[in-house]
Design a protein around this motif. Structure first.
Motif: not given
Length: 848
Positions: A829-845
Motif C-alpha cells: 500500500l503506497a503512501k499517502p493513503f486514506t482510512l478507507k484505502q487502509l481498511v479495504a486493503e486490510v480486509k482484502k488481505t
C-alpha cells in the motif's frame, strides 16, 4: 615524261559531240526552208505557221530543261576552279563514288597511293584491297557506313612486297550532300600515316623505357589523388612494401594501406594558393602488407589548380632503413623522426605570431581542417573566447619564460570539440623564426564523459533529495489525510467546519500529487507495467489531447506500421504524453500544429540519431513535436530538472518534464529534446519487449481501449468499495516509526472492529508478536530504525511461515522488493493513503 593528272569522268566526254549536234540542227533548218519550194502556194502560210510553232515549242522545252538543269549550255562554269585545284593537289587521296560504287572523281594523290598506271586504271577502294585479309574487315565496315550515309574512319596496315616495309593508311568515308539515296555521292579519303605511326611507336618505346627505368630505380615513387587513392606505384616501392602492382589504378589501394599511423593526414591536407606548386619533405613510416613499418623520407610534390584544388601528387620515397646501422647519426635521426611522427600528441612549432612552421601527423589529422590557409596560424583553430589565453601562452614562450600553464580551449567548427594546449619555449629563436613548441591533446571525449557524469550525478543527487523529501512528506500527508477522514466522519455536511475540512483534504490531495511527481522523477514510484501496443493506446488518448490543447492547435497522429510491443505502466505513460502535449500547447499561444508520431527503430538505425548514453538496441519511438517558440540552447539541458520552469510564477511547478523524465527512465527508456525556432521535438525511445513463452498481450474487450477499460474497472471497484462492509475482526500488528501516524492508523483500524498491537520498529514488533502469540496480519512500514520491513518479514517467517503482511511505504515497491525472496507473498500500500484505502486493503488481505 608521263604526267599524272586527276581523273574526272564529267570532264572526259569528247567535245565534238556539241559540233555534230549543231550541224544536225542546221541541216534540219535548211531542209525545212528548202521545203517551201515544193509546197503549194495556197499552203505556204500554213506551212510556215506550223514550222514556227514546232520551233517555238522546241525553244520553250529547251528553256525549261535549262532551268531544271537537264540541259546545260556550252561554256557554262561547271564549278569553282580554285576549289577544284585545291582538291586535285591535296596531300590525301580523294575519291568520289556514286551509290553503285562507280568512280566519279579521283585526285592525283589517290592515283599514286593505289599505284594506278593511267586514267583507265582508276578503281574504287574495295577493288584495290580486295585480296588483303588484314584490310578486308575494315573495308567492309567503311562500305557499310557509306551505304548508311555515316562517317567512319579506319587505320589499316598494308603489307609491303618483297624487301619492302608495310604501310599504314588512314581511310575515311563520308556522304556528300543531302541527295536521294540512289543519287548520293560518297567521298573517300586515304592518307599515308606510316611516318606518324612510326613516331608514335618511338615515343611509346621511349616512354616504356622511362617507365622501366622508373620502376626499377633504386628509389620508390608513387602518386595519389586528392581522395587518397594511389594511381601509380613503382616496382621498387611495391617490392619494399610487399604490394601487388595489379591493385594499383583500380581504386583498391589507398594511401592508408601503405602509410603507417596517421601520416596519411600530412600528405592529404596540404594547402596552397591557386596555381602554386608545393613540395614538402616528410619523414614517415610506410608499412608493408603485413604491417611492418619501414622508415622513409618522402619528397611530396603537389600542383594546385586555378580553383585551388590539388592535383595528383608526385612523391619520391627514399628508404631510410638502408644503411641505418652503419651511420649512428642517421640512425638517431630516424628514431627521432619516427617518435615525432607517431606520437599520439599533436606537435607543431610556431613563431611569435602563432604561425605554424613544422608539424607532425597527429597535428595534421586533428587541426588541419580548422586552420585558415591565408593565416596558417594555430590561433585560428580555437574559438574567439579562448584565443587570448593561447596567444598569451605563446607570447610568454617567445620571451623565454618557463612553467607556462596549459590552456584548455574549445576548437572552431560546427562540432563541439576541446583540446589542451601545452606551450614550451625553444632554447633560442632559430633561423626559421620558430619561437615556441605547442603540444596539443584533444580532450573532447574526456570532457563529454565528464559533462555526462556530472549531469548524471546532478540528476541522481536531485533524485535522491526528491525521494527523501517525498518519503517524509508522505508520512506527513498520510497523517493529515487520516485526520481529515476522522473529522469528516465526525462532522455532517451541514456543519460550518465541514467545508474547511474538505478544503484541507483537497489541498492534501494536491500535495500528494506533487509528491508522486517527485517520486516519478527520482524513479521510486510504484509502476504496474503491462505489455501493450502504443499505437492503440495513443489513438485512444486522442480525444483527451484534443480537449487539452484547444481549438487553435491542430493534432496530427502518424503511426508506424507493425509497431513492436512495449512494457509500460499505461496510466503513467499517458501522463507522459499529456504533460508533453500541455507544454506544447503553452508554447503555441497563437495556435500551431502538434504532431504525435510512432515508429520502430532498429539497432542499426540508432546511430543516425547520435544521442549520448543510448545503447544500440531495438526501440519503439514516440515523438511529440510542436511548431511553437522553441527552447533556447542555454536552458535545454536544464528542462528535465525538478522545479525548473520558464513559466510565470503560479503557472507551473516545474515538475512536469521531470515527471516525464523519471517515468521514462524507470520504464527503461530514454528521452531527448531537440529544439530550434519554430519546432521542438521530444523523442521517447522505449525498449522493444520480447514476449516470453507464457506471456501474451492483455486481452482488451472489443471496442474498448486500455485506458477506457481501466477507467471502467476503477469505477466498478469504487462503486463496490462504497457499498462494501469494511468492518472485520482479527489481531493486527501495526509497525510504524512515526508516532502520530501510527496512532491515527491504529485508531482507524480499531474503529472497524480490529484488535491492534502497536510497535515503533522491527525489534518491538518481534517482541509483541512473541508476547501475544496469535497475530492475523502485520501492517509494517518499510523504512524504520534498527530493523526495516524486509528484515522483519524474514524474522516473522521463521516464527510463523503463514503470517500475512502488508507493507506501506512512500517509496516504490521495487525499492525494497529486491531485498526479499523472489517467491515471497505480501501486499503493498503506497503512501499517502486514506482510512478507507487502509481498511479495504486490510480486509482484502485477511480474506485471501
Amino acid at each position: 615524261m608521263y604526267e599524272r593528272k586527276a581523273y574526272d569522268k564529267s570532264q572526259n566526254a569528247p567535245r565534238g559531240g556539241s559540233i555534230t549536234m549543231i550541224l544536225v540542227v542546221a541541216a534540219v533548218l535548211i531542209a525545212a526552208a528548202g521545203g517551201l519550194i515544193y509546197v503549194n502556194r495556197d499552203y505556204v502560210e500554213a506551212y510556215v505557221l506550223i514550222l514556227l510553232a514546232i520551233l517555238g515549242t522546241i525553244g520553250v522545252f529547251v528553256l525549261f530543261a535549262a532551268a531544271a538543269g537537264i540541259v546545260k549550255f556550252a561554256g557554262r562554269d561547271q564549278g569553282n576552279p580554285l576549289l577544284k585545284a585545291v582538291v586535285d593537289s591535296a596531300f590525301d587521296g580523294i575519291l568520289v563514288t556514286d551509290h553503285a560504287g562507280r568512280v566519279f572523281y579521283a585526285n592525283a594523290t589517290y592515283l599514286d597511293l593505289i599505284g594506278a598506271t593511267g586514267m583507265n586504271d582508276v578503281r574504287p577502294i574495295e577493288r584495290v584491297f580486295i585480296g588483303d585479309p588484314d584490310v578486308s574487315e575494315s573495308i567492309y565496315r567503311l562500305l557499310k557506313a557509306a551505304r548508311e550515309g555515316r562517317r567512319l574512319q579506319e587505320e589499316v596496315r598494308i603489307a609491303g612486297g618483297a624487301g619492302e616495309d608495310g604501310r599504314w593508311l588512314r581511310m575515311r568515308v563520308r556522304p556528300l550532300g543531302e541527295a536521294r539515296r540512289d543519287t548520293r555521292m560518297t567521298v573517300w579519303s586515304i592518307a599515308d600515316v606510316t611516318r606518324e605511326r612510326e613516331r608514335q611507336e618511338n615515343v611509346f618505346q621511349e616512354l616504356q623505357h622511362a617507365i622501366d627505368y622508373l620502376d626499377h630505380a633504386p628509389a620508390g615513387f608513387f602518386s595519389i589523388d586528392a581522395a587518397g587513392d594511389i594511381g601509380y606505384l613503382n616496382a621498387t616501392l611495391a617490392t619494399w612494401l610487399d604490394q601487388d602492382l595489379a591493385q594499383v589504378g583500380a581504386g583498391s589501394l589507398k594511401l592508408g594501406d601503405i602509410i603507417a599511423g596517421e601520416g596519411a593526414a600530412l600528405l592529404t591536407t596540404l594547402n596552397a594558393a591557386p596555381g602554386e606548386v608545393r613540395t614538402e619533405v616528410f619523414d614517415l613510416d610506410l608499412k608493408t602488407r603485413g604491417g611492418k613499418p619501414i622508415p622513409m623520407r618522402l619528397f611530396h610534390k603537389v600542383a594546385f589548380g586555378a580553383d585551388g584544388a590539388p592535383g595528383a601528387s608526385r612523391t619520391l620515397a627514399l628508404n631510410r632503413a638502408r644503411g641505418e646501422g652503419s651511420d649512428p647519426q642517421r640512425a638517431a635521426e630516424v628514431r627521432f623522426m619516427r617518435f615525432f611522427q607517431n606520437t599520439p600528441m599533436a606537435i607543431a612549432t610556431v613563431d611569435k605570431a602563432g604561425r605554424i612552421g613544422r608539424s607532425n601527423a597527429r597535428f595534421a589529422k586533428t587541426f588541419e581542417g580548422l586552420i585558415k590557409n591565408d593565416e596558417r596560424s594555430i590561433l585560428s583553430v580555437v574559438t574567439e573566447r579562448d584565443r587570448p589565453a593561447l596567444e598569451a601562452a605563446i607570447r610568454k614562450a617567445s620571451e623565454g619564460q618557463s612553467d607556462i600553464a596549459p590552456v584548455e580551449a574549445a576548437l572552431t567548427g560546427s562540432a563541439e570539440r576541446w583540446a589542451n594546449f601545452f606551450v614550451l619555449a625553444v632554447e633560442e629563436e632559430d633561423r626559421d623564426g620558430e619561437a615556441a613548441i605547442v603540444y596539443a591533446l584533444e580532450t573532447t571525449a574526456q570532457r563529454t564523459l565528464e559533462n555526462r557524469f556530472q549531469q548524471q550525478q546532478k540528476m541522481e543527487s536531485v533524485g535522491q533529495l526528491a525521494g527523501g523529501i517525498a518519503h517524509d512528506f508522505n508520512n506527513v500527508l498520510s497523517a493529515i489525510m487520516m485526520a481529515t477522514d476522522f473529522l469528516l466522519n465526525a462532522h455532517k455536511p451541514t456543519d460550518p467546519s465541514f467545508k474547511d475540512i474538505m478544503q484541507i483534504k483537497q489541498n492534501a490531495n494536491r500535495a500528494a500529487a506533487l509528491v508522486r511527481q517527485l517520486l516519478a522523477f527520482s524513479r521510486k514510484q510504484t509502476l504496474r507495467p503491462q505489455v501493450l501496443d502504443l499505437g492503440e493506446t495513443l489513438s485512444d488518448l486522442g480525444m483527451l489531447l484534443k480537449r487539452l490543447i484547444g481549438e487553435k492547435v491542430t493534432l496530427d497522429t502518424v503511426h508506424g506500421r507493425d509497431l513492436w510491443p512495449v512494457k509500460v505502466d499505461i496510466s503513467q505513460f499517458e501522463q507522459v504524453i499529456v504533460n508533453l502535449a500541455v507544454n506544447a500547447r503553452d508554447a503555441m499561444p497563437d495556435g500551431g500544429r502538434l504532431t504525435l508520431r510512432t515508429a520502430n527503430v532498429t539497432a542499426e538505425e540508432c546511430g543516425k540519431f547520435a544521442y549520448k548514453g543510448m545503447p544500440k538496441a531495438d526501440y519503439v519511438l514516440v515523438e511529440v513535436s510542436d511548431t511553437g517558440t522553441g527552447i533556447s540552447p542555454d536552458i535545454i539541458e536544464k528542462i528535465f530538472e525538478p522545479f525548473f520552469t520558464t513559466k510565470e510564477v503560479g503557472k507551473g511547478t516545474g515538475l512536469g518534464l521531470s515527471t516525464v523524465y523519471g517515468i521514462v527512465k524507470q520504464t527503461g527508456g530514454f528521452i531527448y529534446a531537440d529544439s530550434e525556432p519554430g519546432r521542438t521535438s521530444f523523442r521517447i525511445f522505449l525498449p522493444r519487449h520480447i514476449p516470453g513463452a507464457d506471456e501474451v498481450l492483455p486481452q482488451i474487450p472489443t471496442g474498448e481501449a486500455p485506458a477506457i477499460a481501466e477507467a471502467i474497472a476503477a469505477a466498478d471497484k469504487m462503486a463496490r468499495a462504497a457499498t462494501a462492509d469494511l468492518t472485520g475482526q482479527g489481531t493486527i500488528l501495526l509497525v510504524e516509526d512515526e508516532e502520530g501516524l501510527r496512532a491515527l492508523n491504529a485508531r482507524g483500524l480499531s474503529s472497524r472492529g480490529y484488535t491492534v498491537l502497536e510497535a515503533s520498529n522491527g525489534v518491538e514488533a518481534i517482541e509483541a508478536f512473541a508476547r501475544h502469540g496469535q497475530v492475523d496480519l502485520v501492517v509494517s512500514d518499510v523504512v524504520m530504525p534498527e530493523m526495516d520491513g524486509p528484515t522483519l518479514l524474514k524474522e516473522l517467517r521463521q516464527r510463523d511461515p503463514k503470517v500475512k503482511i502488508i507493507f506501506v511505504s512512500g517509496y516504490a515497491e521495487e525499492a525494497f522488493s529486491r531485498n526479499l525472496p523472489s517467491q515471497e507473498q505480501y501486499a503493498f500500500l503506497a503512501k499517502p493513503f486514506t482510512l478507507k484505502q487502509l481498511v479495504a486493503e486490510v480486509k482484502k488481505t485477511l480474506l485471501q
